[in-house]
Design an enzyme around this catalytic site. Structure first.
Site, PDB file in Angstrom:
ATOM      1  N   THR A  36      50.165   5.410  45.706  1.00 51.13           N
ATOM      2  CA  THR A  36      49.438   4.476  46.563  1.00 51.13           C
ATOM      3  C   THR A  36      50.239   4.177  47.823  1.00 51.13           C
ATOM      4  OG1 THR A  36      48.524   3.497  44.551  1.00 51.13           O
ATOM      5  CG2 THR A  36      48.151   2.320  46.599  1.00 51.13           C
ATOM      6  N   ALA A  91      52.098  -0.935  42.606  1.00 53.97           N
ATOM      7  CA  ALA A  91      52.533  -1.569  41.365  1.00 53.97           C
ATOM      8  C   ALA A  91      51.904  -0.832  40.198  1.00 53.97           C
ATOM      9  CB  ALA A  91      52.148  -3.044  41.334  1.00 53.97           C
ATOM     10  N   LYS A 102      56.855  -2.767  37.990  1.00 51.90           N
ATOM     11  CA  LYS A 102      57.063  -1.635  38.880  1.00 51.90           C
ATOM     12  C   LYS A 102      58.160  -0.746  38.309  1.00 51.90           C
ATOM     13  CE  LYS A 102      57.325  -2.198  43.249  1.00 51.90           C
ATOM     14  NZ  LYS A 102      56.483  -0.965  43.401  1.00 51.90           N
ATOM     15  N   GLY A 103      58.220   0.467  38.821  1.00 58.89           N
ATOM     16  CA  GLY A 103      59.267   1.386  38.392  1.00 58.89           C
ATOM     17  C   GLY A 103      58.754   2.627  37.711  1.00 58.89           C
ATOM     18  N   GLY A 105      57.573   5.091  39.098  1.00 61.85           N
ATOM     19  CA  GLY A 105      58.050   6.207  39.910  1.00 61.85           C
ATOM     20  C   GLY A 105      59.558   6.336  39.942  1.00 61.85           C
ATOM     21  N   GLU A 111      63.260  -0.681  45.348  1.00 59.64           N
ATOM     22  CA  GLU A 111      62.024  -1.417  45.624  1.00 59.64           C
ATOM     23  C   GLU A 111      62.244  -2.926  45.536  1.00 59.64           C
ATOM     24  OE1 GLU A 111      58.594   1.769  44.185  1.00 59.64           O
ATOM     25  OE2 GLU A 111      59.480   0.401  42.720  1.00 59.64           O
TER      26      GLU A 111
END
EC number: 5.3.1.6
Length: 260
Positions: A36, A91, A102-103, A105, A111
């Site tokens: 995104t 998110a 998050k995380g 990726g 971040e």
């Protein structure tokens, strides 16, 4: 609307496009990581090329930095920027209080550093990321490689006293080897099912030796922009306590889709 885009990609695009309207020339902007956020970087790149937008971007990962440079955004480090006007990121989950996981990726550490060094944070997401309670998405925890199995055992013991539904922990892999973050660390994913008290869990996890950072973003996000596949957009502002709706029309020759 381009026929080759799935509804989920259309939802991500409209959220990113709406978020790009908050970016003004002269801003220092944190650029998130993930599918995104990549749409957002493309939108900003188009604004740089077509509208003369002048911004300096602080990427949250090496792959975001590469994409930003490719689309013409001036990339600087957080040390050079010192403080940011705005961070826009995706998110994996968000709840009614705009707390996040998050995380997914693998870039949660950068971040979180970038987001907390910003005047405001906007999250862009598709509707599937909205949950009543955080925890269905595995919670990433970045750990140092030294003694990571001991750290995992400590995490497992700590979870016994936490208000969570599940307690399975897995080491994130990249093929047959552990996944390694941009900072050279590992990530363990906590499969919790439901998190009863995200703020408490975030504080306790970060007190543990071997833990670098966790993927709970509590009281960091100011706005969430939710995109839908039919072009609808919802903007939720936690500070103003408002929810506004809009719709974006698509055109077949949109520059963003020419090279997809």
């Amino acid at each position: 609307m381009p026929a080759d885009l799935s509804p989920i990609d259309k939802a991500k695009f409209v959220a990113a496009k709406r978020a790009s309207e908050f970016v003004e020339s002269g801003m220092r902007v944190g650029l998130g990581t993930g599918s995104t956020a990549a749409w957002l970087v493309r939108c900003l790149g188009e604004m740089v090329r077509e509208e003369g937008l002048r911004i300096r971007g602080v990427p949250t990962s090496a792959r975001t930095a590469a994409l930003a440079r490719d689309v013409g955004i001036d990339v600087i480090s957080l040390d050079e920027a010192k403080w940011l006007d705005l961070t826009i990121d995706g998110a994996d989950e968000f709840d009614p209080e705009l707390n996040l996981i998050k995380g997914g990726g693998g870039a949660l550490l950068q971040e979180k550093i970038v987001a907390t060094a910003s005047d405001q944070m906007i999250v862009i997401a598709d509707a599937a990321k909205e949950v009543a309670n955080l925890g269905a998405f595995p919670l990433p925890v970045e750990v140092v490689p030294f003694g990571w199995q001991t750290t995992q055992a400590l995490l497992s013991e700590t979870l016994e006293a936490m208000d969570v539904m599940g307690r399975e922990i897995t080491l994130r892999m990249n093929g047959e080897r552990p996944y390694v973050t941009d900072e050279g660390n590992y990530i363990v994913d906590l499969h919790l099912g439901r998190i009863g008290n995200a703020r408490q869990l975030a504080l306790i996890l970060n007190q543990m030796p071997g833990v670098v950072e966790n993927g709970l973003f509590v009281d960091i996000c100011d706005r969430v922009i939710v995109g839908h596949g039919d072009g609808r957009i919802e903007l939720r502002d936690i500070n103003a306590g408002t929810v506004t709706e809009d719709r974006m029309e698509f055109v077949e020759d949109d520059n963003l889709f020419r090279d997809l």
